[in-house]
Motif scaffolding. Structure first.
Motif, PDB file in Angstrom:
ATOM      1  N   ASN A   1     -49.540   3.257  10.290  1.00 29.64           N
ATOM      2  CA  ASN A   1     -48.285   3.369   9.555  1.00 29.64           C
ATOM      3  C   ASN A   1     -47.247   2.477  10.225  1.00 29.64           C
ATOM      4  OD1 ASN A   1     -45.817   4.182   8.368  1.00 29.64           O
ATOM      5  ND2 ASN A   1     -46.590   6.253   8.014  1.00 29.64           N
TER       6      ASN A   1
ATOM      7  N   GLN B   1     -39.663  11.013  11.214  1.00 32.57           N
ATOM      8  CA  GLN B   1     -39.060  10.050  12.130  1.00 32.57           C
ATOM      9  C   GLN B   1     -37.910   9.282  11.501  1.00 32.57           C
ATOM     10  OE1 GLN B   1     -41.484   7.387  14.323  1.00 32.57           O
ATOM     11  NE2 GLN B   1     -42.852   8.975  15.129  1.00 32.57           N
ATOM     12  N   ASN B   2     -38.075   8.867  10.260  1.00 32.17           N
ATOM     13  CA  ASN B   2     -37.038   8.031   9.667  1.00 32.17           C
ATOM     14  C   ASN B   2     -35.804   8.822   9.280  1.00 32.17           C
ATOM     15  OD1 ASN B   2     -37.873   5.053   9.431  1.00 32.17           O
ATOM     16  ND2 ASN B   2     -39.745   6.171   8.936  1.00 32.17           N
TER      17      ASN B   2
ATOM     18  N   VAL C   1     -43.498   4.051  11.571  1.00 30.78           N
ATOM     19  CA  VAL C   1     -43.287   5.097  12.577  1.00 30.78           C
ATOM     20  C   VAL C   1     -43.354   4.521  13.986  1.00 30.78           C
ATOM     21  CG1 VAL C   1     -44.309   6.831  11.056  1.00 30.78           C
ATOM     22  CG2 VAL C   1     -45.696   5.803  12.848  1.00 30.78           C
ATOM     23  N   GLN C   2     -42.781   5.286  14.899  1.00 28.86           N
ATOM     24  CA  GLN C   2     -42.873   4.982  16.319  1.00 28.86           C
ATOM     25  C   GLN C   2     -44.052   5.761  16.892  1.00 28.86           C
ATOM     26  OE1 GLN C   2     -40.410   7.122  19.347  1.00 28.86           O
ATOM     27  NE2 GLN C   2     -39.356   5.150  19.543  1.00 28.86           N
ATOM     28  N   TYR C   3     -44.896   5.075  17.659  1.00 30.32           N
ATOM     29  CA  TYR C   3     -46.041   5.727  18.302  1.00 30.32           C
ATOM     30  C   TYR C   3     -45.797   5.811  19.805  1.00 30.32           C
ATOM     31  CZ  TYR C   3     -48.686   5.335  13.961  1.00 30.32           C
ATOM     32  OH  TYR C   3     -49.120   5.461  12.661  1.00 30.32           O
TER      33      TYR C   3
ATOM     34  N   GLN D   1     -45.264  12.371   9.343  1.00 28.66           N
ATOM     35  CA  GLN D   1     -44.709  11.744  10.541  1.00 28.66           C
ATOM     36  C   GLN D   1     -43.664  10.696  10.177  1.00 28.66           C
ATOM     37  OE1 GLN D   1     -47.671   9.694  12.893  1.00 28.66           O
ATOM     38  NE2 GLN D   1     -46.523   9.958  14.789  1.00 28.66           N
ATOM     39  N   GLU D   2     -43.949   9.918   9.150  1.00 29.98           N
ATOM     40  CA  GLU D   2     -43.032   8.866   8.703  1.00 29.98           C
ATOM     41  C   GLU D   2     -41.691   9.428   8.235  1.00 29.98           C
ATOM     42  OE1 GLU D   2     -42.779   6.328   4.586  1.00 29.98           O
ATOM     43  OE2 GLU D   2     -44.731   6.417   5.579  1.00 29.98           O
TER      44      GLU D   2
END
Length: 883
Positions: free
Chosen positions: A122, A451-452, A125-127, A447-448
């Motif tokens: 993705n 986070q955003n 997102v930040q991993y 998750q996206e």
């Protein structure tokens, strides 16, 4: 010793070590394809197309048909490798994380030839990966291998197909974009090419610490009578191995009078299983310490510095974030329209408008697509972001819609919108497709969205969240042949946008409205089970409207709507801009393969020609046919958008239309599109016209089918227009002297559109020989642009002469802040229609596309670098409409 790194516009600082892995003298990156035949030095943040261009492997990707000729890049597998040093001291930290702010898109990560530490899928997102066990003192190696997005999308589609399979063939694009959480437009759109890139498009770094870090901060601002409640939530994160957080969380905000307000709390908590915890502090602020944040045109966008600080008791370690917040209230009001419009046809259904700081504001603006087809350039090119957003601000826009087929923009973008007072209608990144809802897909979407929303929530500019672009109407309208299995796709739609996304937004950002789709009937769609029987019902919500067959200069052709969030018409970019994509003069022909390749809208040139020739003369054997076609296409686009926008602004009076966001602001390449600003930043006539049709005070006439003329006075100010004088000049095409002049009283309430009590029909004259000019003078109104009615199509007018035009540039050059301002004097000997000034000198005219009704006028030219006035004068080229 503290180490600081600016990772984004929200400043994150920790006492712990930050090892920035961006390209530098200390960190070298290389790239290589699967079989090792193509390799070179890499730039991080960056992307493979950018790196291949820098290495000279491929040329300018936007030249001619290089979008197709370089498609092999997107079909290969690419590995990015970094070598960097880590000291023994670095390894002593209890927690060592590899943080990847943005990987595009499907990749595997390996550190020091160990087993992969993780896989990603993705780009939004930040991993964060624990790499403490894999690091060593001395040189370390990081490998990130990206799969072909085209191949990855096809693999997923074979397991969880969702229509459509491919974009239309005229796009020259790729298939299954909806399978990847990647910029959907990178697989091609009707306004852009396909460049399904891969790469490390946002920063990558190592963070090493012993206690905890603040990962995200949200701010929740509410009015409490005359005061303000500010609740700050800190999303704190540590390693799963460390489940206890012990320290002090504090906030400090600088307010009016150079005062700083502070509050703190002791934190001694167990984290959740994932090593996270949310702590909040509420601060009550006196109303006299705060000035409101207002959208552009309605007041100043005042911002205040907020400092959020966590001190861990482990080694007295600090983590903090600095951000700017604005104090304002905003809501979308969906209440019975009869409360405003009575029990009329217009009064059926619900209103749909933005109330900001207690006032119903008409939202004027446009739609934003990515500023570059390569996301890493859209992220890093701050000059382009500045120029585009400033251009929107300067033509009276108060809102931009960040469209759902692009990316969640950079922190810098939203910071700039905060500063300029530009509200953002924020789509989530789902557009024009059905989407899979298998568990892996929903997991990464969760998750996206989390986070955003966490990243963007604190911005004063964020006005509303929308689940997708056009997917409700696509499902109801059977765009992708889903009607035979409608129930399945309806359930999938609800599972994604209602059951998955909506609760996340409600939990993190309960103060803002979440719209399931755009366009949509809002509350009415929700009551109908989220897929309305007619999502375009004008009595509810927002609409998208396109019609290339009607007379688009005729106000009576446009439908009613509560809020127009998309509408538009194509034009070609200027020949100057087209020449940046080709050096072959044979390409500058409507029948060329080059221009056929660039037109991604089916029948696009035919639609442009139909609109153009409906109003203007252009002979097929004209020696300057192509040059005129390009120019006339921009006239046609500007006039059509002017007409439609004024219809919507007039609609505030009788339908309570409360928004006009046209499609689209910007471009990603040199091609025909709906944009008002060309790729490279050159303004089309549309963008100049927007300054007038979005003017705060405007006389807006409408010629009815009966030939009578309604005259509206539009007032987007907090004070009424009173004691105004509306002047109507009737001109013959042959003279600067009006053949008739009438004056009428005018008035309009604050924040309103009002039909004036003017009975007007001037067709005692021959309609083909005259036109009407409307102007306004009123106490307290510094500027209101002139407006016009052309009673018949321009191709039917009689008497328009070929003008003689003289251009001179004054020798005195004024400095305005960091800009240089030149005065351009224009003299003409007859009426001129759509007088257009152009130059190859970088800058822009303050106004352009003039309807010239006087022998002399002046316009300012603004640029950054000095040029001799005589050189500017000699560079100016002219175009205008001729019969």
């Amino acid at each position: 010793m503290r180490t600081f790194v600016l990772l984004c516009s929200v400043l994150t600082t920790i006492d712990a070590k930050i090892i920035d892995l961006s390209s530098s003298d200390r960190v070298t990156w290389t790239f290589v394809n699967k079989n090792g035949s193509v390799s070179g030095p890499a730039t991080v943040p960056g992307g493979v197309y950018s790196d291949l261009q820098k290495a000279g492997v491929i040329g300018d990707i936007l030249s001619r048909d290089n979008d197709v000729l370089t498609r092999w890049v997107a079909l290969d597998t690419w590995t990015y490798t970094a070598k960097f040093q880590v000291s023994k001291g670095d390894l002593e930290s209890r927690v060592i994380h590899l943080v990847l702010d943005g990987l595009d898109t499907t990749a595997f990560i390996v550190v020091n030839d160990h087993s992969p530490i993780g896989a990603v899928n993705n780009m939004f997102v930040q991993y964060v990966f624990d790499i403490k066990p894999t690091l060593k003192a001395g040189e370390n190696v990081l490998n990130i291998t990206f799969l072909s997005p085209i191949v990855a999308a096809e693999i997923r589609s074979n397991k969880a197909f969702a229509p459509p399979e491919c974009v239309p063939s005229v796009y020259h694009g790729e298939c299954h974009a909806n399978q990847l959480r990647k910029m959907q437009a990178s697989f091609a759109w009707d306004w852009g090419p396909a460049f399904p890139s891969v790469g490390i498009w946002r920063p990558v770094y190592i963070e090493a610490y012993d206690g905890a870090v603040i990962r995200w901060v949200t701010t929740h601002i509410k009015r409490v009578e005359a005061d303000w409640s500010l609740t700050v939530r800190a999303y704190i994160e540590t390693s799963k191995k460390v489940t206890k957080i012990d320290g002090v969380l504090s906030i400090a905000i600088k307010v009016e009078g150079k005062q700083t307000l502070k509050k703190w709390k002791q934190v001694n908590v167990e984290t959740k299983a994932d090593g996270t915890v949310v702590e909040e502090i509420e601060l009550l602020i006196s109303g006299n310490m705060i000035r409101l944040w207002w959208p552009n045109g309605y007041g100043e966008p005042t911002l205040y510095d907020l400092h959020v600080h966590l001190t861990s008791n482990i080694k007295s370690e600090d983590s903090y974030k600095d951000l700017k917040v604005g104090f304002r209230t905003i809501e979308i009001v969906e209440s019975p329209a009869s409360e405003i419009l009575g029990n009329t046809t217009a009064g059926k259904g619900l209103t749909f408008y933005f109330k900001v700081n207690g006032f119903p504001l008409f939202m004027k603006g446009s739609n934003w697509i990515p500023s570059n087809i390569l996301p890493e350039l859209g992220e890093s090119d701050k000059d382009t972001i500045d120029n585009l957003l400033t251009a929107a601000h300067d033509v009276n826009m108060a809102m931009l819609r960040v469209w759902g087929g692009g990316v969640y923009e950079s922190d810098y973008f939203y910071d700039k919108c905060d500063q300029l007072g530009i509200l953002i209608w924020q789509d989530f990144m789902f557009a024009c497709s059905m989407y899979p809802v298998d568990p892996p897909f929903l997991n990464i979407v969760t998750q996206e969205i989390e986070q955003n929303v966490l990243r963007l929530q604190h911005h004063a500019s964020i006005a509303v969240w929308a689940g997708n672009n056009e997917n409700e109407v696509a499902l109801r309208g059977n765009w992708y042949e889903t009607s035979t299995d409608f129930k399945k796709y309806e359930e999938d739609y609800i599972k994604l946008y209602v059951d998955t996304i909506r609760p996340i937004v409600a939990d993190i950002d309960p103060e803002r409205r979440y719209l399931v789709s755009s366009p949509s009937n809002g509350i009415e769609s929700e009551q109908e089970g989220y897929v309305a029987s007619n999502p375009y019902d004008p009595h509810y919500g927002d609409t998208h409207y396109y019609n290339y067959f009607a007379d688009n200069w005729n106000m009576n052709t446009y439908p009613k709507t509560r809020f127009a969030s998309e509408y538009g018409f194509q034009s070609l970019p200027s020949i100057r801009t087209l020449k940046t994509a080709t050096s072959n003069p044979e390409d500058l022909n409507l029948d060329s393969k080059f221009l056929a390749h660039r037109q991604h809208s089916p029948n696009g040139y035919a639609y442009i020609e139909n609109q153009l020739t409906g109003h203007m003369k252009l002979a097929a054997n004209d020696l300057k046919y192509f040059e005129k076609f390009v120019f006339y296409s921009q006239i046609s686009q500007a006039m059509a958008l002017k007409t439609e926008t004024e219809v919507y602004r007039q609609g505030q009076a009788d339908w309570y239309t409360m928004g006009a966001l046209y499609w689209q602001l910007n471009d990603v390449w040199q091609a025909p599109s709906w944009s008002g600003i060309e790729y490279g930043g050159r303004w089309k006539m549309l963008h100049y016209f927007a300054k007038s049709f979005f003017a705060p005070v405007l006389v807006s006439p409408r010629q009815l089918a009966s030939d009578y003329i309604d005259v509206y006075l539009l007032n987007d100010r907090f004070i009424p227009v009173v004691d105004a004088v509306i002047t109507v000049d009737i001109y013959n095409w042959t003279s600067f002297t009006p053949v008739n002049k009438k004056q009428f009283p005018g008035n309009a309430d604050a924040l309103s559109a009002k039909l004036q009590d003017i009975d007007m029909n001037y067709w005692d004259y021959k309609k083909e020989q005259i036109f009407l000019k409307f102007s306004l003078e009123a106490p307290g109104v510094k500027w209101s642009p002139s407006n016009y009615i052309f009673p018949v199509p321009l191709k039917s007018i009689v008497g328009l002469k070929t003008p003689n035009i003289t251009i001179t540039v004054a020798n005195v050059v004024m400095r305005n802040k960091d800009k240089l301002e030149y005065t351009v004097n224009i003299e003409v000997d007859s009426i001129v229609l759509f007088l257009w000034l152009d130059t190859d000198i970088k800058g822009h005219f303050v106004d352009n596309g003039f309807i010239v009704t006087e022998p002399k006028l002046t316009v300012q030219f603004i640029c950054n670098k000095y040029v001799a006035p005589r050189d500017l004068q000699n560079s100016i080229e002219l175009q205008y409409y001729v019969n």
